[in-house]
Write a protein that holds these residues in place. Structure first.
Motif, PDB file in Angstrom:
ATOM      1  N   ALA A 128       7.788  33.184  83.504  1.00 14.84           N
ATOM      2  CA  ALA A 128       6.757  32.990  84.666  1.00 14.84           C
ATOM      3  C   ALA A 128       6.068  34.363  84.900  1.00 14.84           C
ATOM      4  O   ALA A 128       4.829  34.437  85.273  1.00 14.84           O
ATOM      5  CB  ALA A 128       7.881  32.700  85.828  1.00 14.84           C
ATOM      6  N   ILE A 138       8.326  32.822  92.078  1.00 16.64           N
ATOM      7  CA  ILE A 138       8.418  31.701  91.152  1.00 16.64           C
ATOM      8  C   ILE A 138       8.700  30.416  91.822  1.00 16.64           C
ATOM      9  O   ILE A 138       9.570  30.334  92.890  1.00 16.64           O
ATOM     10  CB  ILE A 138       9.591  32.097  89.963  1.00 16.64           C
ATOM     11  CG1 ILE A 138       9.203  33.379  89.275  1.00 16.64           C
ATOM     12  CG2 ILE A 138       9.750  30.957  89.120  1.00 16.64           C
ATOM     13  CD1 ILE A 138      10.220  33.783  88.420  1.00 16.64           C
ATOM     14  N   SER A 166       7.884  27.805  87.380  1.00 14.53           N
ATOM     15  CA  SER A 166       6.442  28.250  86.841  1.00 14.53           C
ATOM     16  C   SER A 166       6.081  29.566  87.877  1.00 14.53           C
ATOM     17  O   SER A 166       6.676  29.573  88.926  1.00 14.53           O
ATOM     18  CB  SER A 166       5.350  27.295  86.872  1.00 14.53           C
ATOM     19  OG  SER A 166       5.443  26.651  88.332  1.00 14.53           O
TER      20      SER A 166
END
Length: 233
Positions: free
Chosen positions: A111, A167, A172
């Motif tokens: 991420a 995050i 993601s």
């Protein structure tokens, strides 16, 4: 930057701006800067006057870059004799060093890498009014070695470490925070401290995973130079 340990003195201006909202210390740094959560919807960042850091400069950067990449929305900023402060809207995501991501470092590192690459790709160099070049950072000091040639000129975050990466629940990248030195520079000015932070938090085994997810090969010369510059400035 670290989570405050023990009682944290709350600056009077923070108490005043919080009103009736609960004040929760969340971050502190080695310069005496503090970040507090105010209730559920806001954060306030405060830095003492003796640091010569004016958070109005970070507010300017956030107000400019938010049109290109997700960052906190600035609500207010100001200063008094004690220091400067900035209030932002709370974002609904956790830092890459939150407990849940320490338990899943592979996803956290990916991420961070994809988020930094997205930031570098999305924010336009030509329109950016802020500079973070080597010369700007060192001022009039003589350099012991000449900087390497530019690999790729981008708008750098300025402190692309894991705590400044947010995050989403699905793993993601969601946003970046702490943009006080954001400006145009070689991308390795960001990549070097990002790699240092990943190794500090998760170990050296994750360096290659970060580079692969970002999409760049290790450049030992640029990595070493920009780590030296980051530690020196």
């Amino acid at each position: 930057m670290s989570v405050p340990d023990g009682d944290v003195p709350i600056p009077p201006v923070v108490r005043e701006l919080a009103g009736s909202e609960k004040i929760e210390p969340v971050w502190s740094n080695e310069l005496g800067g503090l970040t507090f959560r105010l209730g559920r919807e806001r954060y306030i960042k405060w830095t003492p006057a003796e640091t010569s850091i004016d958070l109005k400069e970070e507010a300017r950067r956030l107000k400019w870059v938010i049109r290109y990449s997700p960052v906190p929305k600035v609500l207010e900023s100001g200063s008094d004799r004690s220091g400067s402060w900035m209030i932002t809207e709370a974002l609904p995501w956790e830092s890459a060093v939150a407990d849940r991501w320490f338990a899943d470092p592979a996803r956290a590192v990916r991420a961070a890498a994809t988020g930094l690459r997205a930031f570098h790709d999305a924010v336009p160099v030509e329109q950016c009014p802020f500079d973070w070049s080597v010369r700007t950072r060192v001022g009039d000091r003589d350099l012991p070695v000449d900087p390497p040639s530019i690999d790729r000129l981008v708008v750098c975050h300025g402190d692309a470490c894991m705590p400044n990466t947010l995050i989403a629940d699905d793993g993601s990248w969601a946003a970046h925070v702490d943009m006080g030195t954001m400006g145009v520079a070689d991308r390795w000015a960001d990549l070097a401290p990002a790699i240092w932070s990943i190794e500090y938090n998760f170990g050296r085994n994750y360096r290659e995973a970060f580079l692969d997810a970002y999409g760049v090969e290790l450049d030992r010369e640029r990595l070493d130079y920009y780590l030296w510059l980051w530690e020196s400035t």
